[in-house]
Scaffold this active site. Sequence first.
Site, PDB file in Angstrom:
ATOM      1  N   TYR A  59      -3.195 -12.527  -4.778  1.00  0.00           N
ATOM      2  CA  TYR A  59      -2.086 -12.649  -3.840  1.00  0.00           C
ATOM      3  C   TYR A  59      -1.071 -13.627  -4.432  1.00  0.00           C
ATOM      4  O   TYR A  59      -0.852 -13.637  -5.635  1.00  0.00           O
ATOM      5  CB  TYR A  59      -2.609 -13.055  -2.459  1.00  0.00           C
ATOM      6  CG  TYR A  59      -1.653 -12.746  -1.341  1.00  0.00           C
ATOM      7  CD1 TYR A  59      -1.131 -11.465  -1.183  1.00  0.00           C
ATOM      8  CD2 TYR A  59      -1.248 -13.739  -0.458  1.00  0.00           C
ATOM      9  CE1 TYR A  59      -0.228 -11.176  -0.168  1.00  0.00           C
ATOM     10  CE2 TYR A  59      -0.357 -13.463   0.564  1.00  0.00           C
ATOM     11  CZ  TYR A  59       0.155 -12.182   0.696  1.00  0.00           C
ATOM     12  OH  TYR A  59       1.047 -11.893   1.707  1.00  0.00           O
ATOM     13  N   LYS A 114     -12.821  14.363   5.756  1.00  0.00           N
ATOM     14  CA  LYS A 114     -12.076  14.871   4.605  1.00  0.00           C
ATOM     15  C   LYS A 114     -11.911  13.763   3.566  1.00  0.00           C
ATOM     16  O   LYS A 114     -12.048  13.978   2.357  1.00  0.00           O
ATOM     17  CB  LYS A 114     -10.704  15.369   5.061  1.00  0.00           C
ATOM     18  CG  LYS A 114     -10.061  16.342   4.110  1.00  0.00           C
ATOM     19  CD  LYS A 114     -10.672  17.712   4.260  1.00  0.00           C
ATOM     20  CE  LYS A 114      -9.930  18.755   3.474  1.00  0.00           C
ATOM     21  NZ  LYS A 114     -10.390  20.108   3.776  1.00  0.00           N
TER      22      LYS A 114
END
Length: 410
Positions: A59, A114
Amino acid sequence: MAAEIVNPRSESKTGDTEREGGAEPLDSFDPAFALHRGGKMAVQATVPVRDKDDLSLAYTPGVAKVCSAIAEQPELVHDYTWKSSVVAVVTDGTAVLGLGDIGPEASLPVMEGKAILFKQFGGVDAVPIALACTDVDEIVETVVRLAPSFGGVNLEDISAPRCFEVERRLQERLDIPVFHDDQHGTAVVTLAALRNAARLSGRALGELRAVISGAGAAGVAIAKMLVEAGIGDVAVADRKGVVSADRDDLTAVKQELAGFTNKAGITGSLEAALEGADVFIGVSGGTVAESAVATMAKGAFVFAMANPNPEVHPEVAHKYAAVVATGRSDFPNQINNVLAFPGIFAGALQVRASRITEGMKLAAAEALAAVVGDDLAADYVIPSPFDERVAPAVTAAVAAAARAEGVARR
């Protein structure tokens, strides 16, 4: 990591899944609910954040260097983010499996499913996105605005005929692969199975006349792909009979369909079209009478793919057909989209393809058919989704086709 060891929440027996009136929790009598409790997927970091040094790289301030580099050279986003390996699985919940228009929230278990199939069978990360809108303009605009985060878009369970317009417009506006699996995944696997059935019988596709029951998303896509592959002839039937140019009740999609199918000029019912036909392909959910199947040509192929009830039960189909396939896993020759879409997207993402072409889909079908090889038999014209050769074969074929067709960017 396998789902059964990353979802400890499935062991919980509390929460809002209890039935009214103090009945036992849903999980206690149906394993499907136990498996789905808490969802079937999660986000997992690919880099460690163990201390302040790791944090400063993952970060701020380290991330700022990468952001600035991408701002100067946008193509770097593919190298320094997950964009090139992640697909958006987008639905509006209007045509979910065999359940119909059940809405976006109810579609999420399917979209999660999916997504985990993308990962399991193609090594592709996927994010389920269920939209609370059904207007074509709104769907298109929403996906276009989401697209910078993804390397591809898999449209799922959007009802016809809107699905055709949504896909077309997104393909025009985006420079990443947009693929409606209900259409093209089904078509790829169907063509692969049909190629092998024809090979088993010593015939070429050009010698076959096919009849498709169902003129929705899958039926139209299958017809297009069979014509591209060189089928002798194919007629498509909807609820009112064979789609033919002489009908005055056709939608724009069906008018187009009538223009490139049914060279024989067949009119009337599905049953009439089946007389003497070599191939039946069912994607309608209806029922075909045994008497109609009996009129098909000797050595015919019956692909009855409706779930859970095939248009022709395999026991009936086997009386007349040389090869029988269904959409179910409890019968041989399952026409399952999972054989196609993970490898197709993996191949497209591998070469950063700008779109998925007809040539790439045909290459996927040929590669899938080739996996069967010398083991070809009447009860084995299409491989199992768990055959580890499937995804690599489809991936390699799609990537090669993308390069050959000039849509690859690396």
